[in-house]
Enzyme design. Structure first.
Site, PDB file in Angstrom:
ATOM      1  N   LYS A   1      -2.362  -2.275   6.814  1.00 37.31           N
ATOM      2  CA  LYS A   1      -1.723  -0.964   6.681  1.00 37.31           C
ATOM      3  C   LYS A   1      -2.555   0.128   7.355  1.00 37.31           C
ATOM      4  CE  LYS A   1       1.905  -2.291   4.336  1.00 37.31           C
ATOM      5  NZ  LYS A   1       3.251  -2.226   4.950  1.00 37.31           N
TER       6      LYS A   1
ATOM      7  N   THR B   1       9.236  -2.255  -7.384  1.00 34.94           N
ATOM      8  CA  THR B   1       9.928  -3.219  -6.536  1.00 34.94           C
ATOM      9  C   THR B   1       9.308  -4.586  -6.797  1.00 34.94           C
ATOM     10  OG1 THR B   1       8.402  -3.096  -4.669  1.00 34.94           O
ATOM     11  CG2 THR B   1      10.146  -1.415  -4.773  1.00 34.94           C
TER      12      THR B   1
ATOM     13  N   SER C   1       0.956   2.318   2.897  1.00 32.16           N
ATOM     14  CA  SER C   1       0.697   2.230   1.459  1.00 32.16           C
ATOM     15  C   SER C   1      -0.445   3.184   1.167  1.00 32.16           C
ATOM     16  CB  SER C   1       0.292   0.801   1.091  1.00 32.16           C
ATOM     17  OG  SER C   1      -0.337   0.752  -0.182  1.00 32.16           O
TER      18      SER C   1
ATOM     19  N   SER D   1      15.817  -5.666   0.055  1.00 34.12           N
ATOM     20  CA  SER D   1      15.356  -5.374  -1.308  1.00 34.12           C
ATOM     21  C   SER D   1      14.428  -4.165  -1.309  1.00 34.12           C
ATOM     22  CB  SER D   1      14.602  -6.582  -1.894  1.00 34.12           C
ATOM     23  OG  SER D   1      13.431  -6.847  -1.155  1.00 34.12           O
TER      24      SER D   1
ATOM     25  N   TYR E   1      -4.185  -6.856   3.252  1.00 33.83           N
ATOM     26  CA  TYR E   1      -3.028  -5.975   3.116  1.00 33.83           C
ATOM     27  C   TYR E   1      -3.448  -4.541   3.444  1.00 33.83           C
ATOM     28  CZ  TYR E   1       0.763  -3.346   0.898  1.00 33.83           C
ATOM     29  OH  TYR E   1       1.803  -2.457   0.649  1.00 33.83           O
TER      30      TYR E   1
END
Length: 265
Positions: free
Chosen positions: A159, A190, A142, A15, A155
């Protein structure tokens, strides 16, 4: 990197950006794509789209968060003597919870997938890539891999850890003809926010407004593939939000002011 007649392994291909990149690359001449992710059925959907471009494919599902699963996938590649010309990693999970309310087990889960799973696969593939004379590795960070951001603590940290690891890998392996690209997306439309985990480790199950208005995955993929071809070391892609990367670097006081007042959703 000339994609012609190359074998490209794409994780997160079920995806989002990973799927869009796989489809974009499927039009390269005589290319072979290895499509990986947790959801085998979704990978087969990606495969069917890629095959419309007469692309050779292999669906190889595994779970980045499970070391044994990563090892099994890498072992399949070794046993079948598949030469990997490029490894493009898009698999990962995001987060929607505040530091004070998030138990350590949730932080660990995020790191297991985003950091340890990613570097584990890299470590499995890198020696053969060096032995074969070189190749390309790309990893997805990111914009919050460049700075801290509310509601994204682990998160963001996972990253940022990828930057340190892959910049070190690049420095060590320039002589081995290993090209390393770090992909830095901003808000791309997304399901990353939908699939993010909350303070209980459960699925967030909501589309953030910012995410919903972001750049399409297809446009993002076109930009990424163009820059992968040029072997760009950092690939910053997104809308006006990516200016935060430059604000953090050149105007840190403004960043500190903005980051404490921004709507994290």
């Amino acid at each position: 990197m000339d994609f012609t007649a190359k074998t490209l392994w794409i994780t997160g291909a079920s995806s989002g950006i990973g799927k869009a990149v796989a489809i974009e690359l499927s039009s390269a001449k005589n290319v072979k794509l290895i499509l990986s992710g947790r959801n085998e059925q979704a990978l087969k959907v990606t495969e069917e789209v890629c095959k419309q471009n007469d692309c050779e494919t292999l669906v190889l599902p595994f779970d980045l968060g499970e070391e044994a699963s990563v090892e099994k996938a890498a072992s399949y590649i070794r046993k079948n003597k598949i030469k990997i010309d490029a490894l493009y990693q898009f698999g990962g999970i995001s987060q929607r919870s505040f530091v004070a309310e998030t138990p350590l087990e949730v932080d660990r889960k995020i790191f297991e997938v985003n950091y340890f799973g990613t570097i584990a696969l890299t470590k499995h593939i890198l020696p053969a890539m060096i032995e074969n004379g070189g190749g390309q590795i790309a990893v997805t960070s990111s914009i919050v891999g460049k700075f801290g951001f509310p509601y994204r603590s682990s998160y963001s940290a996972s990253k940022q850890a990828l930057h340190g690891f892959f910049e070190s890998l690049r420095a060590e392996n320039t002589k081995n003809n290993i090209a390393v690209s770090i992909i830095i997306p901003g808000r791309i439309k997304t399901n990353i926010s939908v699939n993010a985990i909350d303070k209980e480790g459960k699925t967030h199950a909501k589309m953030d407004a910012g995410q919903d208005s972001g750049m399409s995955a297809e446009k993002c993929a076109r930009i990424i593939c163009k820059k992968l071809k040029k072997e760009k070391k950092e690939i910053l892609v997104g809308g006006t939000e990516v200016i935060m990367v430059h604000i953090r670097r050149f105007l840190p006081r403004l960043y500190y002011y903005m980051s404490s007042r921004v709507n994290p959703l």
